[in-house]
Scaffold this active site. Structure first.
Site, PDB file in Angstrom:
ATOM      1  N   GLU A 193      73.998  34.556  71.548  1.00 27.97           N
ATOM      2  CA  GLU A 193      72.546  34.727  71.632  1.00 27.97           C
ATOM      3  C   GLU A 193      72.018  34.320  73.009  1.00 27.97           C
ATOM      4  O   GLU A 193      71.064  34.915  73.513  1.00 27.97           O
ATOM      5  CB  GLU A 193      71.870  33.934  70.520  1.00 27.97           C
ATOM      6  CG  GLU A 193      72.110  34.558  69.150  1.00 27.97           C
ATOM      7  CD  GLU A 193      71.637  33.696  67.992  1.00 27.97           C
ATOM      8  OE1 GLU A 193      71.004  34.243  67.075  1.00 27.97           O
ATOM      9  OE2 GLU A 193      71.894  32.479  68.010  1.00 27.97           O
ATOM     10  N   GLU A 227      78.308  33.718  61.944  1.00 30.84           N
ATOM     11  CA  GLU A 227      77.516  32.855  61.050  1.00 30.84           C
ATOM     12  C   GLU A 227      77.667  33.203  59.579  1.00 30.84           C
ATOM     13  O   GLU A 227      77.565  32.326  58.705  1.00 30.84           O
ATOM     14  CB  GLU A 227      76.030  32.925  61.443  1.00 30.84           C
ATOM     15  CG  GLU A 227      75.652  32.128  62.677  1.00 30.84           C
ATOM     16  CD  GLU A 227      75.777  32.936  63.958  1.00 30.84           C
ATOM     17  OE1 GLU A 227      75.169  32.561  64.963  1.00 30.84           O
ATOM     18  OE2 GLU A 227      76.507  33.953  63.948  1.00 30.84           O
TER      19      GLU A 227
END
Length: 317
Positions: free
Chosen positions: A143, A163
């Protein structure tokens, strides 16, 4: 001399800064008009905490107003203790704000808004921001990469948003920015299955701009591209970045941004000097302005015209 700010989770490598009289006011370590932000938690594979992300954001605010810095590289430590890593993602063992309760949805939404603020600030940084990825760029690490403008990867770089394996998802802007950079289907595949991808795949998908072998060649490439941006026309780069990253979200608005941006850029020193140099002719350096070589053949550079257009690569101001 300028006193450098103190950070715990990152460090900044600076270029040398001089005042208007040419006196050194900061002795830097970078050969070029750019700075480097180094994620400095090698024992944790540069895993991210709230403090880490906040320090990156704070550093960018400082660098934004520093005239000696025209581009920034974001990277992990060169000297790693376990494995090479840009960032392996969120540090799930790190403490969170005790005022936030994990079982209160509004609290978790507020926590993510705080994190989004920092990632948004990185994305909106006014100068070129390069992610130099050597090793893992996973979860929150990817990210961070997605908030940068240019991605340079070593051949041992690994990208992914794993995740889902922990029952969560990449909510630091990861789902949205990943789809914008690599496409909807690829983003869904990455987020649904938590796969990890090598640098070659990310090059094919369009996220990575360049790949180099880890080590000296990677470092040389990062320096070359950062130095090029640091020497380039800063006003033009600023407007290009805004138009590409934000104008493309709404094409009609993007076209208006180009029109306004062109007007702004036309008043810059780089634009005026660049156009003047293009129209200015100088003596051909190959034939010395003779138009011919020693063997009486026509000069291959100026084609016998004796003069060529002066089109240097300009430094911004």
């Amino acid at each position: 001399m300028v006193e450098e700010p103190k950070f715990e989770h990152i460090k900044i490598e600076w270029p040398t800064a001089r005042d208007d009289q040419g006196n050194v006011i900061r002795q830097g370590t970078i050969d070029g008009n750019y700075a480097v932000i180094v994620l400095n938690r090698p024992d944790r594979l540069n895993a991210l905490t709230e403090q880490t992300v906040a320090e990156i954001s704070q550093a960018l605010r400082i660098l934004q107003l520093d005239g000696s810095v025209r581009a920034v590289v974001l990277r992990g430590t060169k000297d790693f203790t376990k494995k090479p890593a840009f960032s392996a993602g969120a540090d799930l063992a790190a403490m969170v704000d005790p005022r936030l309760k994990m079982n209160v949805p509004m609290h978790m939404s507020m926590a993510m808004r705080t994190r989004h603020r920092d990632y948004d600030e990185m994305e909106q940084f006014s100068k070129p921001l390069i992610a130099a990825v050597d090793g893992f760029a996973l979860g929150g690490g990817l990210e961070l990469v997605l908030a940068c403008d240019i991605v340079i990867a070593s051949d041992r770089a690994i990208f992914g948003v794993p995740e889902v394996h922990r029952g969560i998802f990449p909510a630091n802007g990861g789902v949205t920015r990943l789809a914008a950079r690599v496409g909807l289907n690829r983003a869904l595949r990455a987020a649904f299955f938590g796969e990890q991808f090598d640098a070659k795949t990310m090059l094919e998908w369009g996220l990575v701009s360049w790949i180099a072998p880890a080590g000296e060649e990677f470092e040389k490439l990062v320096h070359e591209k950062a130095k090029w941006l640091g020497d380039a026309a800063t006003t033009a780069l600023f407007i290009i970045k805004k138009c590409v990253k934000f104008g493309t979200r709404y094409p009609q608005l993007g076209l208006m941004m180009e029109q306004l941006g062109f007007g702004i850029n036309s008043a810059s020193f780089d634009s005026k000097e660049g156009i003047a140099a293009f129209n200015r002719k100088v003596r051909c350096p190959v034939c010395g302005g003779k138009g011919k070589m020693e063997d009486d053949s026509i000069c291959p550079n100026c084609k016998g015209s004796k003069r060529i257009k002066d089109t240097p690569h300009f430094k911004g101001t």
